[in-house]
Design a protein around this motif. Structure first.
Motif, short mmCIF file in Angstrom:
data_model
loop_
_atom_site.label_atom_id
_atom_site.label_comp_id
_atom_site.label_asym_id
_atom_site.label_seq_id
_atom_site.Cartn_x
_atom_site.Cartn_y
_atom_site.Cartn_z
N ILE A 1 0.83 -1.20 0.00
CA ILE A 1 0.00 0.00 0.00
C ILE A 1 0.87 1.25 0.00
O ILE A 1 0.52 2.28 -0.58
CB ILE A 1 -0.95 -0.02 1.22
N ASP A 2 2.04 1.17 0.64
CA ASP A 2 2.95 2.32 0.70
C ASP A 2 3.74 2.50 -0.58
O ASP A 2 4.37 3.55 -0.78
CB ASP A 2 3.95 2.14 1.86
N LEU A 3 3.75 1.49 -1.48
CA LEU A 3 4.66 1.51 -2.61
C LEU A 3 4.51 2.73 -3.52
O LEU A 3 5.52 3.37 -3.83
CB LEU A 3 4.52 0.21 -3.42
N PRO A 4 3.31 3.08 -4.01
CA PRO A 4 3.24 4.19 -4.96
C PRO A 4 3.72 5.51 -4.39
O PRO A 4 4.48 6.25 -5.04
CB PRO A 4 1.76 4.25 -5.35
N VAL A 5 3.27 5.82 -3.15
CA VAL A 5 3.65 7.10 -2.55
C VAL A 5 5.13 7.09 -2.17
O VAL A 5 5.87 8.04 -2.47
CB VAL A 5 2.77 7.38 -1.31
N ALA A 6 5.57 6.02 -1.52
CA ALA A 6 6.97 5.95 -1.08
C ALA A 6 7.92 5.96 -2.27
O ALA A 6 8.96 6.62 -2.24
CB ALA A 6 7.18 4.69 -0.23
N PHE A 7 7.57 5.24 -3.34
CA PHE A 7 8.44 5.18 -4.51
C PHE A 7 8.59 6.56 -5.15
O PHE A 7 9.70 6.98 -5.49
CB PHE A 7 7.89 4.18 -5.52
N SER A 8 7.49 7.29 -5.31
CA SER A 8 7.58 8.61 -5.92
C SER A 8 8.34 9.58 -5.03
O SER A 8 9.08 10.44 -5.52
CB SER A 8 6.17 9.16 -6.22
N MET A 9 8.20 9.44 -3.69
CA MET A 9 8.96 10.30 -2.78
C MET A 9 10.45 10.01 -2.87
O MET A 9 11.28 10.93 -2.86
CB MET A 9 8.46 10.12 -1.34
#
Length: 471
Positions: A402-410
């Motif tokens: 669930i954290d992947l999209p936001v964490a990856f872009s950050m």
């Protein structure tokens, strides 16, 4: 498997010496012994529900899809991996081949090395600066539509560069901004797509996609060098631009993520506000270490021009860069396989960064001949290969899918490039003064790689547990 695979057994039972324990034979209450077993892979849990003696059952997490929700193979899944591979082949491969054009433009007295390095680094800078806005575009318009725009721009940039190949501002706009923006759009359409199709083989699938950049860098370096010699710099730009567009457009049209499990949602639900930045992640020291650890790692941007500075021909320089990129491609696949099979994503990332730093600090400073330089290109390329491809697995195993999209872009937002190496090279005499002038830039890159490895090592310490455990 790169993601954390962990069998957890939790028992909650009253202490035998506890006077408040339930007498034998009486109905069990909420404190009775309950055993649950779960397998966690990349933040996704498959629960094997067991019942207590009173018949109470434990329901699986509603937000945890089962293993069989991921195809983990099949023609449709592997075709998507191939399309993403093609994106990386042309776009990131084009960035990695910039050193060939940089060397040719410097030899043609278009601009000094530091200026040309800034143009090359600006291609990757946009990938970092626009990470969060592009992720929002993917959510709003979908991978396919964003990919089509990216395919057009990534081809148009080099085509336009062919008409202004002796103008630094023109190259900055066309190769730096137009191509850079196009490749950034393509990158974010393909970077996390394997995670929606693969779970057990996630790092291998991701590594295959990211291997496109290494293979593309090798192939495009050789093609660019041949084109520059045969038709000149302007037509070399135009030919590559047409090739990029011919490859990327069909792949963009055929791109088809799985909306139900895709790390990046495909449409914005009406009335629901999607988060593109999660500041609460910054409260987790592990995320902060991953964020800055990935931000400071640097590849050897000056390999082609370094080769010519020690007396090698432009053909030999392009061959070395091709060898580096091929070794990088092998490393992306190899590290992905090792992560899935034996080490885990986090352990693999730490090892490849540590080995990358060692090769940069130990081999490159003494590589004044073709032999040691070729050894450095192969070793460093293989070690550096797993860096990008392991990041999605590290985020998933350390945090959740669930954290992947936001964490990856950050995380990608902090990849702002580092033209400092080019300025160090100029400050200590420039490329024409021999390979000794490169030493400060080499130690700068090696020191940052060592710092990156130490930060990822800190994340591993925070994870704890047996050091032989896959993390």
């Amino acid at each position: 498997m790169s993601e954390l695979i962990e069998l957890q057994a939790r028992r909650y039972a009253p202490d035998q010496n506890d006077t408040n324990a339930q007498p034998s034979g009486q109905p069990a209450g909420k404190d009775e012994e309950i055993e649950t077993r779960s397998i966690e892979v990349s933040g996704v849990i498959e629960n094997q529900t067991q019942t207590a003696e009173d018949g109470t059952s434990l329901e699986p997490r509603p937000d945890a899809p089962a293993f069989d929700a991921y195809p983990d193979g099949g023609l449709a899944a592997w075709l998507q991996i191939f399309y993403c591979f093609c994106f990386f082949f042309t776009t990131l491969g084009g960035i990695y081949a910039w050193g060939i054009f940089q060397d040719a433009l410097h030899a043609a007295h278009v601009a000094p090395t530091s200026t040309l390095a800034f143009i090359g680094s600006s291609q990757g800078v946009l990938e970092g600066l626009l990470a969060i806005p592009i992720s929002a575009l993917v959510v709003r318009f979908g991978n396919r539509n964003v990919g089509i725009v990216g395919a057009i721009l990534s081809g148009l940039g080099p085509i336009l560069a062919g008409f202004c190949s002796r103008s630094v501002p023109g190259l900055l706009i066309t190769e730096g901004l137009v191509f850079g923006f196009g490749q950034a759009l393509c990158f974010f359409c393909a970077a996390t797509l394997p995670s929606s199709y693969f779970l057990r083989k996630r790092n291998l699938a991701t590594g295959l996609v990211y291997a496109g950049s290494g293979i593309g860098g090798a192939v495009i370096s050789v093609i660019a060098n041949g084109l520059i010699k045969s038709v000149g710099i302007p037509w070399a730009f135009r030919t590559l631009g047409l090739m990029f567009m011919a490859i990327n457009l069909p792949c963009a049209i055929l791109l088809k993520p799985r909306p139900d499990l895709s790390p990046v949602p495909q449409t914005a639900d009406k009335g629901k506000r999607h988060r593109y930045v999660n500041l609460t992640l910054l409260k987790d020291i592990r995320f902060v270490l991953v964020l800055f650890g990935c931000a400071v790692a640097l590849p050897p941007f000056f390999l082609p021009i370094f080769a010519t500075s020690i007396g090698l021909s432009s053909g030999a320089a392009s061959g070395l860069l091709a060898g580096f990129n091929l070794a990088s491609a092998c490393g992306r696949i190899g590290w992905g396989f090792m992560a899935d099979r034996w080490l885990g994503s986090l352990n693999s990332l730490y090892l490849c960064l540590a080995m990358n730093a060692i090769s940069t600090l130990v081999i490159w400073p003494i590589a004044g001949d073709v032999g040691p330089l070729a050894l450095f290109a192969v070793v460093n390329g293989f070690c550096a290969g797993g860096f990008f491809s392991l990041i999605p697995g590290v985020v998933s195993s350390t945090f959740t899918d669930i954290d992947l999209p936001v964490a990856f872009s950050m995380i990608i937002s902090f990849f702002l490039g580092a033209p400092i190496g080019g300025y160090l090279l100029q400050a200590f005499g420039g490329p024409d003064t021999g390979y000794q002038a490169y030493r400060p830039a080499i130690f700068y890159a090696g020191g940052l790689s060592a710092l990156s490895a130490l930060m990822i090592f800190g994340v591993r310490l925070k994870q704890g547990g047996n050091w032989r455990r896959k993390v």
